[in-house]
Design a protein around this motif. Structure first.
Motif, mmCIF file in Angstrom:
data_model
loop_
_atom_site.group_PDB
_atom_site.id
_atom_site.type_symbol
_atom_site.label_atom_id
_atom_site.label_comp_id
_atom_site.label_asym_id
_atom_site.label_seq_id
_atom_site.Cartn_x
_atom_site.Cartn_y
_atom_site.Cartn_z
ATOM 1 N N GLU A 62 -14.293 7.325 6.840
ATOM 2 C CA GLU A 62 -13.162 7.780 6.408
ATOM 3 C C GLU A 62 -12.417 8.187 7.789
ATOM 4 O OE1 GLU A 62 -11.809 8.185 3.024
ATOM 5 O OE2 GLU A 62 -13.205 6.562 3.435
ATOM 6 N N GLY A 63 -12.671 7.346 8.954
ATOM 7 C CA GLY A 63 -11.718 7.649 9.988
ATOM 8 C C GLY A 63 -12.222 8.655 11.014
ATOM 9 N N CYS A 323 6.464 3.872 21.166
ATOM 10 C CA CYS A 323 5.789 4.683 20.363
ATOM 11 C C CYS A 323 6.088 4.386 19.003
ATOM 12 C CB CYS A 323 5.535 6.016 20.479
ATOM 13 S SG CYS A 323 7.347 6.885 20.413
ATOM 14 N N GLY A 324 5.311 4.799 18.000
ATOM 15 C CA GLY A 324 5.538 4.779 16.527
ATOM 16 C C GLY A 324 5.005 3.763 15.783
ATOM 17 N N TYR A 325 5.752 3.041 14.975
ATOM 18 C CA TYR A 325 5.478 2.074 14.060
ATOM 19 C C TYR A 325 4.299 2.338 13.252
ATOM 20 C CZ TYR A 325 8.054 -1.599 16.019
ATOM 21 O OH TYR A 325 9.490 -2.665 15.986
ATOM 22 N N PRO A 326 4.562 3.374 12.401
ATOM 23 C CA PRO A 326 3.244 4.060 11.485
ATOM 24 C C PRO A 326 2.818 3.144 10.149
ATOM 25 C CG PRO A 326 5.236 5.047 11.035
ATOM 26 C CD PRO A 326 5.743 4.403 12.037
ATOM 27 N N TRP A 327 1.687 3.382 10.056
ATOM 28 C CA TRP A 327 1.174 2.485 8.878
ATOM 29 C C TRP A 327 -0.118 3.439 8.080
ATOM 30 C CZ3 TRP A 327 2.540 -3.118 8.245
ATOM 31 C CH2 TRP A 327 1.772 -3.690 7.182
ATOM 32 N N SER A 328 -0.063 3.627 6.913
ATOM 33 C CA SER A 328 -0.972 4.725 6.054
ATOM 34 C C SER A 328 -1.846 4.256 5.192
ATOM 35 C CB SER A 328 0.018 5.558 5.664
ATOM 36 O OG SER A 328 1.148 6.282 6.532
ATOM 37 N N VAL A 329 -2.934 4.863 5.297
ATOM 38 C CA VAL A 329 -3.842 4.676 3.946
ATOM 39 C C VAL A 329 -4.401 6.075 3.494
ATOM 40 C CG1 VAL A 329 -5.828 4.798 5.857
ATOM 41 C CG2 VAL A 329 -6.049 3.295 3.600
ATOM 42 N N GLU A 330 -4.888 6.042 2.069
ATOM 43 C CA GLU A 330 -5.223 7.221 1.564
ATOM 44 C C GLU A 330 -6.709 7.456 1.573
ATOM 45 O OE1 GLU A 330 -4.764 9.761 -2.619
ATOM 46 O OE2 GLU A 330 -4.030 7.554 -2.555
ATOM 47 N N LEU A 331 -7.088 8.438 1.965
ATOM 48 C CA LEU A 331 -8.752 8.726 2.144
ATOM 49 C C LEU A 331 -9.059 9.106 0.975
ATOM 50 C CD1 LEU A 331 -8.774 10.535 5.331
ATOM 51 C CD2 LEU A 331 -8.897 8.015 5.065
ATOM 52 N N GLU A 332 -10.532 9.018 0.801
ATOM 53 C CA GLU A 332 -11.182 9.217 -0.408
ATOM 54 C C GLU A 332 -10.724 10.537 -1.262
ATOM 55 O OE1 GLU A 332 -12.523 7.274 -2.382
ATOM 56 O OE2 GLU A 332 -12.967 5.212 -1.133
ATOM 57 N N ASP A 333 -10.584 11.612 -0.018
ATOM 58 C CA ASP A 333 -10.424 13.125 -0.636
ATOM 59 C C ASP A 333 -9.106 13.185 -1.035
ATOM 60 O OD1 ASP A 333 -9.359 13.267 2.001
ATOM 61 O OD2 ASP A 333 -10.985 14.498 2.425
ATOM 62 N N GLY A 334 -8.111 12.156 -1.011
ATOM 63 C CA GLY A 334 -6.778 12.490 -1.267
ATOM 64 C C GLY A 334 -5.854 12.810 0.068
#
Length: 360
Positions: A62-63, A323-334
């Motif tokens: 989980e990262g 800098c920047g260029y964000p991209w996201s993912v949800e972790l198992e715990d929310g």
């Protein structure tokens, strides 16, 4: 309820190398992949390096920890520039990329070894084993109403989201120009595939203006079925100092789109992540004094509060505007992991992550 930053972490930093413009996704096995393009570091910003390839660092916890940079794909004609990577419903991974190609300098002697880098034709690759191996690059077909390849940068394919519709159709937004010299403004356009990306058809223009320039779109389908697209927009007007996100939407499955409008999300580019509870986690890259990094907004399920939701400062302390260029993912715990690239104090560029969580 509000959101707060709980941790910053380094995903990739390597002396002598330049890492930038990341994506992050979860594979069907549950692992996280943070993908980015990489080239030798030449001491400054260079977003069109002909030696760019795509690498990925993998996390099985989980990262919390990340492996070394695995080679994902290269372009046999040159470098991989902007790209997007996505997990499809069947578990396969789909990556689309724009390119630059190396060409001999026109008129140079055959053995002079003089080369130039110029915009190339975008391609796609796919993985059926959770990102361990990938297919060979396949070029996207030409657009009927635009310049394809040089001199137009990222035409037809750019960093963007990809939407898989309930019936399996894929919608891939992008940008293109009809100017013979490849100049701005670019219009926003859409490709569609009915066979999981094996073949693509042109679905037309979806954002256009005589002056404003559109690129690097995010795309998301709400629970009610509305398709939201947020384009990076350079208004190219004196009254607008900074780029912003421009919104278009479709309520008929992508057959038609609304006129574009300016949102209150300043910066670029954007990313849209659907959370497990139906809300939308929206991020945007920022590059102005005091806010070099990225911001986020957490939206209601239909995105109706896009312009009014409060900003969450994800990161603001990059030591340079590259800098920047964000991209996201949800972790198992929310919680949510946001990845982006960052300029360190010594000038090196690498891939960082920030974990944010909702608090009561």
């Amino acid at each position: 309820m509000s959101w707060q930053v709980v941790d910053h972490l380094t995903i990739y930093r390597e002396e002598g190398m330049y890492g930038a413009h990341p994506n992050v996704l979860r594979t069907q096995t549950g692992e996280l992949l943070a993908l980015f393009h990489r080239s030798p570091f030449v001491g400054g910003s260079h977003h069109a390096h002909p030696l760019f390839d795509v690498r990925a660092c993998r996390s099985a916890d989980e990262g919390q920890t990340w492996g070394g940079p695995e080679l994902i794909t290269t372009d046999p004609r040159g470098g991989v520039i902007d790209f997007g990577t996505h997990t499809l419903a069947d578990g396969s991974l789909f990556l689309h990329a724009s390119t630059v190609e190396l060409m001999p300098v026109e008129g140079s002697h055959q053995e002079a070894n003089e080369w130039i880098s110029r915009p190339g034709i975008g391609f796609w690759v796919r993985s059926f084993d959770h990102g361990r191996t990938w297919t060979h690059p396949v070029r996207f077909p030409s657009l009927p109403d635009a310049v394809n390849g040089a001199p137009a940068e990222h035409t037809g394919i750019c960093r963007s989201g990809l939407l898989e519709m309930p019936e399996g159709r894929l919608l891939l937004p992008g940008k293109a120009t009809e100017q013979p010299d490849g100049a701005q403004p670019f219009f926003g356009m859409l490709r569609a595939s009915r066979d999981k990306g094996e073949t693509w058809e042109y679905a037309g223009r979806i954002a256009e203006d005589e002056v404003a320039h559109f690129s690097e779109p995010a795309i998301y389908r709400t629970l009610a079925g509305r398709i939201l697209v947020l384009f990076r927009c350079h208004p190219r007007r004196p009254e607008h100092r900074y780029p912003f996100l421009a919104e278009v939407h479709s309520d008929d499955g992508g057959q038609s789109f609304s006129p574009w409008r300016q949102t209150t999300m300043k910066g670029c580019p954007g990313h849209l992540l659907g959370l497990k509870d139906g809300r939308i986690f929206a991020t945007v890259g920022t590059r102005w004094e005091g806010q070099m990094g990225c911001l986020a907004r957490v939206l209601e399920a239909e995105g109706q509060d896009l312009d009014t939701a409060p900003d969450l400062v994800v990161r603001a302390d990059s030591h340079g505007s590259d800098c920047g260029y964000p991209w996201s993912v949800e972790l198992e715990d929310g919680r949510v992991l946001v990845v982006y690239y960052y300029t360190y104090e010594d000038g090196l560029r690498g891939i960082e992550g920030t974990v944010v969580q909702e608090t009561s």
